[in-house]
Scaffold this motif. Structure first.
Motif, mmCIF file in Angstrom:
data_model
loop_
_atom_site.group_PDB
_atom_site.id
_atom_site.type_symbol
_atom_site.label_atom_id
_atom_site.label_comp_id
_atom_site.label_asym_id
_atom_site.label_seq_id
_atom_site.Cartn_x
_atom_site.Cartn_y
_atom_site.Cartn_z
ATOM 1 N N CYS A 26 0.857 -1.185 0.000
ATOM 2 C CA CYS A 26 0.000 0.000 0.000
ATOM 3 C C CYS A 26 0.893 1.235 0.000
ATOM 4 O O CYS A 26 1.728 1.406 0.895
ATOM 5 C CB CYS A 26 -0.888 -0.010 1.243
ATOM 6 S SG CYS A 26 -1.915 1.470 1.430
ATOM 7 N N ALA A 27 0.725 2.090 -0.998
ATOM 8 C CA ALA A 27 1.472 3.343 -1.082
ATOM 9 C C ALA A 27 0.542 4.499 -0.741
ATOM 10 O O ALA A 27 -0.542 4.625 -1.320
ATOM 11 C CB ALA A 27 2.041 3.531 -2.482
ATOM 12 N N THR A 28 0.972 5.305 0.222
ATOM 13 C CA THR A 28 0.250 6.525 0.589
ATOM 14 C C THR A 28 1.233 7.685 0.477
ATOM 15 O O THR A 28 2.436 7.484 0.343
ATOM 16 C CB THR A 28 -0.316 6.442 2.025
ATOM 17 O OG1 THR A 28 0.766 6.218 2.940
ATOM 18 C CG2 THR A 28 -1.333 5.310 2.147
ATOM 19 N N ALA A 29 0.723 8.913 0.548
ATOM 20 C CA ALA A 29 1.575 10.099 0.500
ATOM 21 C C ALA A 29 2.077 10.390 1.909
ATOM 22 O O ALA A 29 1.299 10.734 2.798
ATOM 23 C CB ALA A 29 0.801 11.288 -0.054
ATOM 24 N N GLY A 30 3.378 10.232 2.104
ATOM 25 C CA GLY A 30 3.965 10.446 3.422
ATOM 26 C C GLY A 30 4.006 11.917 3.810
ATOM 27 O O GLY A 30 3.736 12.807 2.994
ATOM 28 N N PRO A 31 4.353 12.192 5.050
ATOM 29 C CA PRO A 31 4.313 13.561 5.573
ATOM 30 C C PRO A 31 5.286 14.517 4.884
ATOM 31 O O PRO A 31 5.073 15.729 4.896
ATOM 32 C CB PRO A 31 4.654 13.399 7.054
ATOM 33 C CG PRO A 31 5.361 12.095 7.156
ATOM 34 C CD PRO A 31 4.803 11.232 6.059
ATOM 35 N N ARG A 32 6.335 14.011 4.267
ATOM 36 C CA ARG A 32 7.307 14.855 3.571
ATOM 37 C C ARG A 32 7.104 14.802 2.057
ATOM 38 O O ARG A 32 7.953 15.267 1.295
ATOM 39 C CB ARG A 32 8.723 14.441 3.957
ATOM 40 C CG ARG A 32 9.043 14.747 5.425
ATOM 41 C CD ARG A 32 10.360 14.160 5.900
ATOM 42 N NE ARG A 32 10.483 12.720 5.711
ATOM 43 C CZ ARG A 32 9.867 11.782 6.455
ATOM 44 N NH1 ARG A 32 9.080 12.142 7.449
ATOM 45 N NH2 ARG A 32 10.039 10.504 6.206
ATOM 46 N N GLY A 33 5.988 14.209 1.622
ATOM 47 C CA GLY A 33 5.682 14.143 0.205
ATOM 48 C C GLY A 33 6.217 12.916 -0.512
ATOM 49 O O GLY A 33 5.913 12.702 -1.681
ATOM 50 N N TRP A 34 6.995 12.112 0.166
ATOM 51 C CA TRP A 34 7.537 10.893 -0.430
ATOM 52 C C TRP A 34 6.520 9.771 -0.315
ATOM 53 O O TRP A 34 5.769 9.707 0.659
ATOM 54 C CB TRP A 34 8.824 10.473 0.281
ATOM 55 C CG TRP A 34 9.938 11.426 0.051
ATOM 56 C CD1 TRP A 34 10.266 12.506 0.821
ATOM 57 C CD2 TRP A 34 10.848 11.424 -1.034
ATOM 58 N NE1 TRP A 34 11.332 13.164 0.291
ATOM 59 C CE2 TRP A 34 11.723 12.519 -0.864
ATOM 60 C CE3 TRP A 34 11.024 10.595 -2.135
ATOM 61 C CZ2 TRP A 34 12.742 12.808 -1.751
ATOM 62 C CZ3 TRP A 34 12.047 10.884 -3.019
ATOM 63 C CH2 TRP A 34 12.893 11.975 -2.823
ATOM 64 N N PRO A 35 6.506 8.845 -1.274
ATOM 65 C CA PRO A 35 5.629 7.674 -1.136
ATOM 66 C C PRO A 35 5.991 6.888 0.119
ATOM 67 O O PRO A 35 7.164 6.710 0.443
ATOM 68 C CB PRO A 35 5.917 6.860 -2.400
ATOM 69 C CG PRO A 35 6.456 7.850 -3.382
ATOM 70 C CD PRO A 35 7.235 8.850 -2.555
ATOM 71 N N HIS A 36 4.982 6.459 0.825
ATOM 72 C CA HIS A 36 5.128 5.643 2.035
ATOM 73 C C HIS A 36 4.573 4.264 1.677
ATOM 74 O O HIS A 36 3.364 4.113 1.455
ATOM 75 C CB HIS A 36 4.326 6.286 3.182
ATOM 76 C CG HIS A 36 4.367 5.518 4.457
ATOM 77 N ND1 HIS A 36 5.416 5.588 5.341
ATOM 78 C CD2 HIS A 36 3.462 4.679 5.012
ATOM 79 C CE1 HIS A 36 5.165 4.825 6.392
ATOM 80 N NE2 HIS A 36 3.984 4.252 6.210
ATOM 81 N N LEU A 37 5.435 3.270 1.581
ATOM 82 C CA LEU A 37 5.041 1.927 1.139
ATOM 83 C C LEU A 37 5.042 0.975 2.323
ATOM 84 O O LEU A 37 6.034 0.888 3.047
ATOM 85 C CB LEU A 37 6.028 1.404 0.090
ATOM 86 C CG LEU A 37 6.172 2.250 -1.165
ATOM 87 C CD1 LEU A 37 7.352 1.786 -1.998
ATOM 88 C CD2 LEU A 37 4.904 2.188 -1.973
ATOM 89 N N MET A 38 3.943 0.253 2.493
ATOM 90 C CA MET A 38 3.836 -0.705 3.591
ATOM 91 C C MET A 38 3.074 -1.946 3.133
ATOM 92 O O MET A 38 2.101 -1.840 2.391
ATOM 93 C CB MET A 38 3.111 -0.084 4.789
ATOM 94 C CG MET A 38 3.864 1.065 5.442
ATOM 95 S SD MET A 38 5.523 0.661 6.006
ATOM 96 C CE MET A 38 5.202 -0.559 7.240
ATOM 97 N N PRO A 39 3.503 -3.120 3.603
ATOM 98 C CA PRO A 39 2.775 -4.349 3.282
ATOM 99 C C PRO A 39 1.530 -4.484 4.161
ATOM 100 O O PRO A 39 1.516 -4.027 5.308
ATOM 101 C CB PRO A 39 3.791 -5.446 3.599
ATOM 102 C CG PRO A 39 4.644 -4.852 4.674
ATOM 103 C CD PRO A 39 4.710 -3.374 4.394
ATOM 104 N N LEU A 40 0.512 -5.077 3.610
ATOM 105 C CA LEU A 40 -0.731 -5.333 4.352
ATOM 106 C C LEU A 40 -1.274 -6.708 3.991
ATOM 107 O O LEU A 40 -1.208 -7.129 2.840
ATOM 108 C CB LEU A 40 -1.812 -4.306 3.973
ATOM 109 C CG LEU A 40 -1.680 -2.887 4.449
ATOM 110 C CD1 LEU A 40 -2.735 -2.019 3.775
ATOM 111 C CD2 LEU A 40 -1.818 -2.815 5.959
ATOM 112 N N TRP A 41 -1.862 -7.362 4.981
ATOM 113 C CA TRP A 41 -2.739 -8.490 4.706
ATOM 114 C C TRP A 41 -4.101 -7.909 4.376
ATOM 115 O O TRP A 41 -4.456 -6.828 4.850
ATOM 116 C CB TRP A 41 -2.833 -9.392 5.923
ATOM 117 C CG TRP A 41 -1.619 -10.244 6.143
ATOM 118 C CD1 TRP A 41 -0.539 -10.402 5.325
ATOM 119 C CD2 TRP A 41 -1.387 -11.083 7.271
ATOM 120 N NE1 TRP A 41 0.347 -11.298 5.871
ATOM 121 C CE2 TRP A 41 -0.150 -11.726 7.074
ATOM 122 C CE3 TRP A 41 -2.098 -11.352 8.425
ATOM 123 C CZ2 TRP A 41 0.384 -12.618 7.989
ATOM 124 C CZ3 TRP A 41 -1.561 -12.242 9.328
ATOM 125 C CH2 TRP A 41 -0.345 -12.867 9.112
#
Length: 158
Positions: A26-41
Motif C-alpha cells: 500500500c502506497a500513501t503520500a507520506g508527511p514529507r511528500g515521499w511515497p510511504h510503502l507498507m505491506p498489508l494483509w
C-alpha cells in the motif's frame, strides 16, 4: 492486438489472483511528500479490497490527510511469469468497533491455517476484539487499475 491487451487480466482473473496472493503493498503520500510503502494483509469483500491497521500508524495519518492510495499485488520470479494488479484507490476509513472487529475476524480467518469459515476459537476472537479497539478498517474504492500477466505471452516473446 497490442502486447498490453494480451497481458491484461479480466475481472475474474483479478479476483482469482487476489484470492491466491497473501500480501499487498500500500502506497500513501507520506508527511514529507515521499511515497510511504507498507505491506498489508487483506480480504476481498464484493470485489473490493479491505485491510486493517493501527489507528496511530503513519499509514492512517497519511490517509486522514489524503485518502488516495495505490495498491499493488504481484507474483512471479522470472519475467515470463510476472503477473500483478495495481489499483489506484480512494480509501474510506471505518472506525466503528463492530466493522473493525468483523474485518479483523475475516483477516484472522484468511491468514490462520486450519480455521476455515467457522467461528474463530474463543481466545483468538478475544485477541481480535482487543486489537480492534486500537485499529481502523480501510476500504479501498478502486478508481483505476492496471494488470499484467506475462504468462499469456507466447514463450520467448519478451
Amino acid at each position: 492486438m497490442s502486447r498490453r491487451d494480451q497481458i491484461t487480466m479480466s475481472d475474474d482473473e483479478v479476483l482469482a489472483f487476489l484470492d491466491e496472493e497473501r500480501t499487498l503493498v500500500c502506497a500513501t503520500a507520506g508527511p514529507r511528500g515521499w511515497p510511504h510503502l507498507m505491506p498489508l494483509w487483506y480480504v476481498v469483500r464484493d470485489g473490493r479490497i479491505w485491510a486493517w491497521t493501527f489507528a496511530k500508524s503513519q499509514k492512517t495519518k497519511n490517509l486522514e490527510r489524503d485518502p488516495r492510495a495505490t495498491l499493488q499485488v504481484e507474483a512471479g520470479e522470472t519475467y515470463d511469469q510476472l503477473r500483478g494488479v495495481m489499483l489506484e484507490c480512494e480509501t474510506v476509513i471505518h472506525r466503528d468497533l463492530e466493522t473493525v472487529s468483523a474485518l479483523g475476524t475475516e483477516v484472522f480467518r484468511r491468514y490462520t491455517p486450519g480455521i476455515g469459515d467457522g467461528p474463530l476459537p474463543d481466545a483468538m476472537q478475544a485477541a481480535v476484539d482487543q486489537q480492534a479497539t486500537k485499529r481502523i478498517a480501510m476500504e479501498f474504492v478502486e478508481r483505476r487499475r492496471a494488470t499484467w500477466d506475462h504468462r499469456k505471452l507466447a514463450a520467448g516473446v519478451y
